[in-house]
Write an enzyme that holds these catalytic residues in place. Structure first.
Site, PDB file in Angstrom:
ATOM      1  N   GLY A  46       0.826  -1.196   0.000  1.00 11.68           N
ATOM      2  CA  GLY A  46       0.000   0.000   0.000  1.00 11.68           C
ATOM      3  C   GLY A  46       0.860   1.245   0.000  1.00 11.68           C
ATOM      4  N   GLN A  51       3.038   9.975   0.959  1.00  5.47           N
ATOM      5  CA  GLN A  51       4.342   9.310   1.030  1.00  5.47           C
ATOM      6  C   GLN A  51       5.237   9.629  -0.171  1.00  5.47           C
ATOM      7  OE1 GLN A  51       2.407   5.321   2.074  1.00  5.47           O
ATOM      8  NE2 GLN A  51       4.394   5.170   3.060  1.00  5.47           N
ATOM      9  N   CYS A  88       5.929  -0.063   7.223  1.00  4.82           N
ATOM     10  CA  CYS A  88       5.581   1.070   6.361  1.00  4.82           C
ATOM     11  C   CYS A  88       6.790   1.423   5.511  1.00  4.82           C
ATOM     12  CB  CYS A  88       5.191   2.261   7.244  1.00  4.82           C
ATOM     13  SG  CYS A  88       4.766   3.742   6.308  1.00  4.82           S
ATOM     14  N   LEU A  89       6.553   1.680   4.211  1.00  3.61           N
ATOM     15  CA  LEU A  89       7.655   2.031   3.321  1.00  3.61           C
ATOM     16  C   LEU A  89       8.336   3.326   3.772  1.00  3.61           C
ATOM     17  CD1 LEU A  89       6.079   1.181  -0.168  1.00  3.61           C
ATOM     18  CD2 LEU A  89       7.745  -0.161   1.133  1.00  3.61           C
ATOM     19  N   HIS A 130      -4.182   1.375   7.722  1.00  2.00           N
ATOM     20  CA  HIS A 130      -2.842   1.964   7.667  1.00  2.00           C
ATOM     21  C   HIS A 130      -2.763   3.102   6.648  1.00  2.00           C
ATOM     22  CE1 HIS A 130       1.726   1.382   7.686  1.00  2.00           C
ATOM     23  NE2 HIS A 130       1.515   2.202   6.671  1.00  2.00           N
ATOM     24  N   GLU A 131      -3.254   2.825   5.431  1.00  2.46           N
ATOM     25  CA  GLU A 131      -3.142   3.836   4.367  1.00  2.46           C
ATOM     26  C   GLU A 131      -4.071   5.020   4.618  1.00  2.46           C
ATOM     27  OE1 GLU A 131      -0.608   3.576   2.628  1.00  2.46           O
ATOM     28  OE2 GLU A 131      -0.228   1.462   3.057  1.00  2.46           O
ATOM     29  N   HIS A 134      -2.584   7.468   6.979  1.00 10.22           N
ATOM     30  CA  HIS A 134      -1.582   8.356   6.357  1.00 10.22           C
ATOM     31  C   HIS A 134      -2.220   9.672   5.898  1.00 10.22           C
ATOM     32  CE1 HIS A 134       2.297   6.391   6.127  1.00 10.22           C
ATOM     33  NE2 HIS A 134       1.796   5.276   5.627  1.00 10.22           N
TER      34      HIS A 134
HETATM   35 NI    NI Z   1       2.721   3.420   5.519  1.00 15.29          NI
END
Ligand code: NI
Length: 160
Positions: A46, A51, A88-89, A130-131, A134
């Site tokens: 995701g 991000q 998380c990236l 999660h997304e 953000h």
């Molecule tokens: Ni993330």
């Protein structure tokens, strides 16, 4: 292929609130395409627009069953609970256990601007939460499970 730079760690943009998308135009389509390319290259499930430095309410998710493009998404229903390791990236190396609902229903617009319903369980439910977090500047490290929650879920798995 349009690979964008993933914002990481203490980058202050990750704490900002994203704005509603009101133009469904070429610029949005390019953003969606680039986000998917960037997510796949980074081996993520995701990615939120913030991000890659764009403060718009746009998310892409693929937990292995195809790409989902969520524009202006909102959670409309949750059920149950789960406690699993999350990453998380934008926060490499910080994987940890979070406490999330087991089932999540999301309402979101697609790239044509039409509202659709998406249901997810397990990993997909976690990805939705999660997304979408953000988009409000919330990171998974703000949702960490307590020691008690981790123990409680570990005990449940043993008895299954
Ligand atoms: Ni993330």
């Amino acid at each position: 292929m349009g690979i964008r730079n993933i914002r990481k760690d203490e980058d202050p943009i990750l704490r900002k609130k994203s704005r509603v998308v009101d133009k469904f135009d070429e610029r949005l389509f390019t953003l969606l395409d680039d986000m998917a390319d960037t997510m796949y290259l980074a081996d993520g499930v995701g990615l939120a627009a913030v991000q890659v430095g764009v403060l718009r309410r746009v998310v892409v998710i693929d937990v292995g069953d195809g790409i989902m493009e969520l524009i202006n998404p909102e959670i409309i229903e949750t059920e149950g609970a789960q406690c699993e390791e999350e990453g998380c990236l934008s926060l490499p190396g910080k994987n940890n256990y979070t406490y999330r609902p087991m089932k999540v229903t999301v309402r979101a617009q697609n790239r044509e601007g039409n509202w659709c319903l998406y249901k997810g369980e397990g990993l997909k439910a976690r990805a939705f939460c999660h997304e979408l977090d953000h988009l409000d500047g919330v990171l998974f490290i703000d949702r960490l499970a307590t020691e008690e929650q981790i123990k409680e879920f570990a005990a449940e798995e043993e008895t299954e």
